[in-house]
Motif scaffolding. Structure first.
Motif, PDB file in Angstrom:
ATOM      1  N   ILE A   3       0.816  -1.388  -0.027  1.00 42.01           N
ATOM      2  CA  ILE A   3      -0.059   0.208   0.156  1.00 42.01           C
ATOM      3  C   ILE A   3       1.152   1.277   0.228  1.00 42.01           C
ATOM      4  O   ILE A   3       0.371   2.192  -1.014  1.00 42.01           O
ATOM      5  CB  ILE A   3      -0.607   0.207   1.661  1.00 42.01           C
ATOM      6  N   LYS A   4       1.863   1.408   0.517  1.00 40.36           N
ATOM      7  CA  LYS A   4       2.624   2.439   0.364  1.00 40.36           C
ATOM      8  C   LYS A   4       3.477   2.451  -0.164  1.00 40.36           C
ATOM      9  O   LYS A   4       3.644   3.387  -1.248  1.00 40.36           O
ATOM     10  CB  LYS A   4       3.630   2.192   2.165  1.00 40.36           C
ATOM     11  N   ASN A   5       3.924   1.968  -1.040  1.00 39.57           N
ATOM     12  CA  ASN A   5       4.304   1.884  -2.151  1.00 39.57           C
ATOM     13  C   ASN A   5       3.997   2.483  -3.374  1.00 39.57           C
ATOM     14  O   ASN A   5       3.917   2.978  -4.460  1.00 39.57           O
ATOM     15  CB  ASN A   5       4.911   0.831  -2.984  1.00 39.57           C
ATOM     16  N   LYS A   6       2.122   1.938  -3.240  1.00 37.44           N
ATOM     17  CA  LYS A   6       1.297   2.510  -4.619  1.00 37.44           C
ATOM     18  C   LYS A   6       1.116   3.163  -3.673  1.00 37.44           C
ATOM     19  O   LYS A   6       1.216   5.007  -5.640  1.00 37.44           O
ATOM     20  CB  LYS A   6      -0.093   1.575  -4.042  1.00 37.44           C
ATOM     21  N   GLU A   7       0.963   4.079  -2.827  1.00 34.99           N
ATOM     22  CA  GLU A   7       0.395   5.717  -2.833  1.00 34.99           C
ATOM     23  C   GLU A   7       1.477   6.430  -3.490  1.00 34.99           C
ATOM     24  O   GLU A   7       1.381   7.715  -3.382  1.00 34.99           O
ATOM     25  CB  GLU A   7       0.623   5.799  -0.733  1.00 34.99           C
ATOM     26  N   ILE A   8       3.121   6.566  -2.799  1.00 32.64           N
ATOM     27  CA  ILE A   8       4.230   6.402  -3.248  1.00 32.64           C
ATOM     28  C   ILE A   8       4.327   6.682  -4.830  1.00 32.64           C
ATOM     29  O   ILE A   8       4.460   7.901  -6.055  1.00 32.64           O
ATOM     30  CB  ILE A   8       5.494   5.849  -2.680  1.00 32.64           C
ATOM     31  N   GLY A   9       3.581   5.566  -5.209  1.00 27.22           N
ATOM     32  CA  GLY A   9       3.987   5.492  -7.235  1.00 27.22           C
ATOM     33  C   GLY A   9       2.647   6.190  -7.204  1.00 27.22           C
ATOM     34  O   GLY A   9       3.249   7.270  -8.449  1.00 27.22           O
ATOM     35  N   GLY A  10       1.516   7.000  -6.646  1.00 31.37           N
ATOM     36  CA  GLY A  10       0.616   7.601  -7.165  1.00 31.37           C
ATOM     37  C   GLY A  10       1.247   9.014  -7.049  1.00 31.37           C
ATOM     38  O   GLY A  10       0.259  10.369  -8.077  1.00 31.37           O
ATOM     39  N   ARG A  11       1.520   9.210  -6.384  1.00 35.01           N
ATOM     40  CA  ARG A  11       2.072  10.491  -6.766  1.00 35.01           C
ATOM     41  C   ARG A  11       3.207  11.043  -7.212  1.00 35.01           C
ATOM     42  O   ARG A  11       3.398  11.868  -7.995  1.00 35.01           O
ATOM     43  CB  ARG A  11       2.805  10.929  -4.967  1.00 35.01           C
ATOM     44  N   LEU A  12       4.480   9.974  -7.278  1.00 28.30           N
ATOM     45  CA  LEU A  12       5.836  10.179  -8.011  1.00 28.30           C
ATOM     46  C   LEU A  12       5.356   9.766  -9.910  1.00 28.30           C
ATOM     47  O   LEU A  12       6.011  10.809 -10.352  1.00 28.30           O
ATOM     48  CB  LEU A  12       6.253   9.269  -7.557  1.00 28.30           C
ATOM     49  N   VAL A  13       3.711   9.625  -9.753  1.00 29.57           N
ATOM     50  CA  VAL A  13       3.527   9.306 -11.379  1.00 29.57           C
ATOM     51  C   VAL A  13       3.016  10.644 -11.769  1.00 29.57           C
ATOM     52  O   VAL A  13       3.277  11.563 -13.229  1.00 29.57           O
ATOM     53  CB  VAL A  13       2.298   8.411 -11.381  1.00 29.57           C
ATOM     54  N   ARG A  14       3.241  12.100 -10.945  1.00 27.38           N
ATOM     55  CA  ARG A  14       3.032  13.430 -11.293  1.00 27.38           C
ATOM     56  C   ARG A  14       3.892  13.951 -12.507  1.00 27.38           C
ATOM     57  O   ARG A  14       3.584  14.450 -13.518  1.00 27.38           O
ATOM     58  CB  ARG A  14       2.395  14.144 -10.096  1.00 27.38           C
ATOM     59  N   LEU A  15       5.275  13.194 -11.969  1.00 29.27           N
ATOM     60  CA  LEU A  15       6.503  13.524 -12.802  1.00 29.27           C
ATOM     61  C   LEU A  15       6.305  14.077 -14.081  1.00 29.27           C
ATOM     62  O   LEU A  15       7.411  14.534 -15.257  1.00 29.27           O
ATOM     63  CB  LEU A  15       7.578  13.388 -12.346  1.00 29.27           C
ATOM     64  N   PHE A  16       5.391  12.685 -14.642  1.00 23.52           N
ATOM     65  CA  PHE A  16       5.226  12.499 -15.993  1.00 23.52           C
ATOM     66  C   PHE A  16       3.868  12.621 -16.601  1.00 23.52           C
ATOM     67  O   PHE A  16       3.581  11.799 -17.734  1.00 23.52           O
ATOM     68  CB  PHE A  16       5.123  10.654 -15.765  1.00 23.52           C
ATOM     69  N   SER A  17       3.273  13.699 -15.869  1.00 24.72           N
ATOM     70  CA  SER A  17       1.425  14.111 -16.223  1.00 24.72           C
ATOM     71  C   SER A  17       1.872  14.976 -17.232  1.00 24.72           C
ATOM     72  O   SER A  17       3.684  15.620 -17.764  1.00 24.72           O
ATOM     73  CB  SER A  17       0.827  14.883 -15.028  1.00 24.72           C
ATOM     74  N   SER A  18       1.081  15.831 -18.327  1.00 24.40           N
ATOM     75  CA  SER A  18       1.457  15.981 -19.503  1.00 24.40           C
ATOM     76  C   SER A  18       1.083  17.986 -18.809  1.00 24.40           C
ATOM     77  O   SER A  18       2.539  18.395 -19.352  1.00 24.40           O
ATOM     78  CB  SER A  18      -0.344  16.475 -20.748  1.00 24.40           C
ATOM     79  N   SER A  19       0.686  18.257 -18.120  1.00 27.68           N
ATOM     80  CA  SER A  19       1.365  19.936 -17.240  1.00 27.68           C
ATOM     81  C   SER A  19       2.850  19.632 -16.779  1.00 27.68           C
ATOM     82  O   SER A  19       3.417  20.892 -17.089  1.00 27.68           O
ATOM     83  CB  SER A  19      -0.161  19.733 -15.922  1.00 27.68           C
ATOM     84  N   THR A  20       3.654  18.692 -16.494  1.00 28.95           N
ATOM     85  CA  THR A  20       4.206  18.336 -15.704  1.00 28.95           C
ATOM     86  C   THR A  20       5.746  18.915 -17.319  1.00 28.95           C
ATOM     87  O   THR A  20       6.616  19.459 -16.671  1.00 28.95           O
ATOM     88  CB  THR A  20       4.989  17.148 -15.157  1.00 28.95           C
ATOM     89  N   PHE A  21       5.030  17.978 -18.153  1.00 31.59           N
ATOM     90  CA  PHE A  21       5.827  17.902 -19.153  1.00 31.59           C
ATOM     91  C   PHE A  21       6.257  19.258 -19.790  1.00 31.59           C
ATOM     92  O   PHE A  21       7.055  20.239 -20.181  1.00 31.59           O
ATOM     93  CB  PHE A  21       5.592  17.096 -20.415  1.00 31.59           C
ATOM     94  N   ARG A  22       5.061  20.167 -19.433  1.00 32.64           N
ATOM     95  CA  ARG A  22       4.387  21.124 -20.554  1.00 32.64           C
ATOM     96  C   ARG A  22       5.398  22.293 -19.486  1.00 32.64           C
ATOM     97  O   ARG A  22       6.023  23.424 -20.294  1.00 32.64           O
ATOM     98  CB  ARG A  22       3.412  21.907 -20.457  1.00 32.64           C
ATOM     99  N   SER A  23       5.815  21.989 -18.750  1.00 35.54           N
ATOM    100  CA  SER A  23       6.255  22.703 -17.454  1.00 35.54           C
ATOM    101  C   SER A  23       7.950  23.320 -17.236  1.00 35.54           C
ATOM    102  O   SER A  23       8.424  23.505 -17.227  1.00 35.54           O
ATOM    103  CB  SER A  23       6.531  22.468 -15.285  1.00 35.54           C
ATOM    104  N   LEU A  24       8.026  21.814 -18.352  1.00 36.45           N
ATOM    105  CA  LEU A  24       9.699  22.045 -19.164  1.00 36.45           C
ATOM    106  C   LEU A  24      10.009  23.090 -19.664  1.00 36.45           C
ATOM    107  O   LEU A  24      11.298  23.792 -19.777  1.00 36.45           O
ATOM    108  CB  LEU A  24       9.355  21.021 -19.396  1.00 36.45           C
ATOM    109  N   SER A  25       8.717  23.892 -20.197  1.00 33.30           N
ATOM    110  CA  SER A  25       8.946  24.998 -21.035  1.00 33.30           C
ATOM    111  C   SER A  25       9.052  26.138 -20.135  1.00 33.30           C
ATOM    112  O   SER A  25       9.373  27.211 -20.731  1.00 33.30           O
ATOM    113  CB  SER A  25       8.725  25.372 -22.284  1.00 33.30           C
ATOM    114  N   SER A  26       9.583  25.691 -18.936  1.00 30.44           N
ATOM    115  CA  SER A  26       9.372  26.948 -17.913  1.00 30.44           C
ATOM    116  C   SER A  26      11.145  27.065 -17.412  1.00 30.44           C
ATOM    117  O   SER A  26      11.457  25.933 -16.913  1.00 30.44           O
ATOM    118  CB  SER A  26       8.276  27.450 -16.819  1.00 30.44           C
ATOM    119  N   PRO A  27      11.690  28.263 -16.584  1.00 27.32           N
ATOM    120  CA  PRO A  27      12.782  28.569 -15.924  1.00 27.32           C
ATOM    121  C   PRO A  27      12.534  27.994 -14.616  1.00 27.32           C
ATOM    122  O   PRO A  27      13.530  27.473 -13.852  1.00 27.32           O
ATOM    123  CB  PRO A  27      13.704  29.821 -15.718  1.00 27.32           C
TER     124      PRO A  27
END
Length: 291
Positions: A3-27
């Protein structure tokens, strides 16, 4: 999966969201990425490293603990699109469809090369409630349709698939394996649904080249005139004309540079994300920023 790993993964996967990728275009991209990692509670991810390495480390962590839909999409891009095809506009060239609607269903991943293939992803986190309806709509536009599932789930899912639908599984180490081949579905394509799946200029291009429909036809009449002639096509020709025009969707040189440089963990975003030229160039530079 604990359960702990699933909870961590559920938060870490935000790193691969569309909005996060778009933020690569920001300083501020390095700060944003580090903040997501910190908030996830994930441990063992290196400090003071280039963002491209941070993404790959996080991706490897998710392979073991939280295989979201993104993980499957990215595997399809790396193992099918990029291994079997090119993006250079040549004879083996293909195009990736990521925000593509087939009737009332949005396709998880579509690939057009010499034909068209739709991939519907069902992770271990998904239910099968909408699967029948999704396959119904995909089959009205695409020649070949596949369902992609976790390795342990395939025997039960195989029993409920329509005969023309193929099945691909993902192994524990992330490899994709075709369990059932997809049969050609061109004969069952719905011309109206296929017509509406394309952009207006793509429809006009087909009707101009195939039937001589004038681009100068008034806006309010152009699509009506196109549909009048398009519906006279047989299913196979209509499908092949769609494939031809979708394969001509342009990739800007700035995006090509990003695709080439992006780590394997980000290929699906690099290829499928629509951004402006400045954003593509900024994202490319930020991949080597240190976080």
């Amino acid at each position: 999966m604990s359960i702990k790993n699933k909870e961590i993964g559920g938060r870490l996967v935000r790193l691969f969201s569309s909005s996060t990728f778009r933020s690569l275009s920001s300083p501020t991209a390095p700060t944003v990425m580090r903040s997501i990692v910190a908030e996830s509670g994930a441990t063992g991810l290196g400090r003071r490293m280039r963002l491209r390495l941070l993404f790959d480390q996080a991706y490897d962590r998710l392979m073991d603990s939280y295989r979201s839909e993104y993980f499957y999409k990215n595997a399809i891009v790396n193992q099918i699109l990029l291994q079997k095809h090119t993006l250079d506009g040549g004879a083996r060239s293909a195009r990736l469809l990521t925000e593509f609607w087939a009737g009332e269903a949005r396709v998880d991943i579509g690939i057009v090369n010499g034909t068209s293939t739709a991939y519907e992803i069902k992770t271990e986190l998904d239910t099968l409630d909408r699967l029948s309806n999704q396959l119904h709509w995909y089959s009205k536009v695409f020649d070949r349709v596949y369902v992609v599932v976790a390795n342990k789930n395939w025997p039960s899912i195989a029993k409920v698939l329509p005969r023309h639908v193929g099945l691909i599984t993902m192994s524990p180490d992330g490899r994709l394996l075709e369990r059932l081949g997809a049969a050609s579905n061109k004969a069952n394509i719905d011309l109206r649904v296929l017509f509406r799946a394309m952009r207006e200029m793509e429809v006009l291009d087909i009707c101009h080249r195939r039937f001589g429909v004038d681009y100068a036809t008034p806006n309010g009449l152009r699509l009506d005139e196109c549909w009048r002639v398009f519906k006279t096509l047989d299913h196979e020709e209509a499908h092949d004309l769609m494939v031809e025009v979708l394969r001509r969707r342009a990739i800007h040189p700035a995006q090509s540079a990003l695709i080439e440089s992006a780590p394997s963990s980000l290929k699906v975003h690099a290829i499928g994300m629509v951004m402006n030229v400045r954003q593509y160039r900024m994202a490319l530079n930020q991949l080597d920023a240190v976080a």
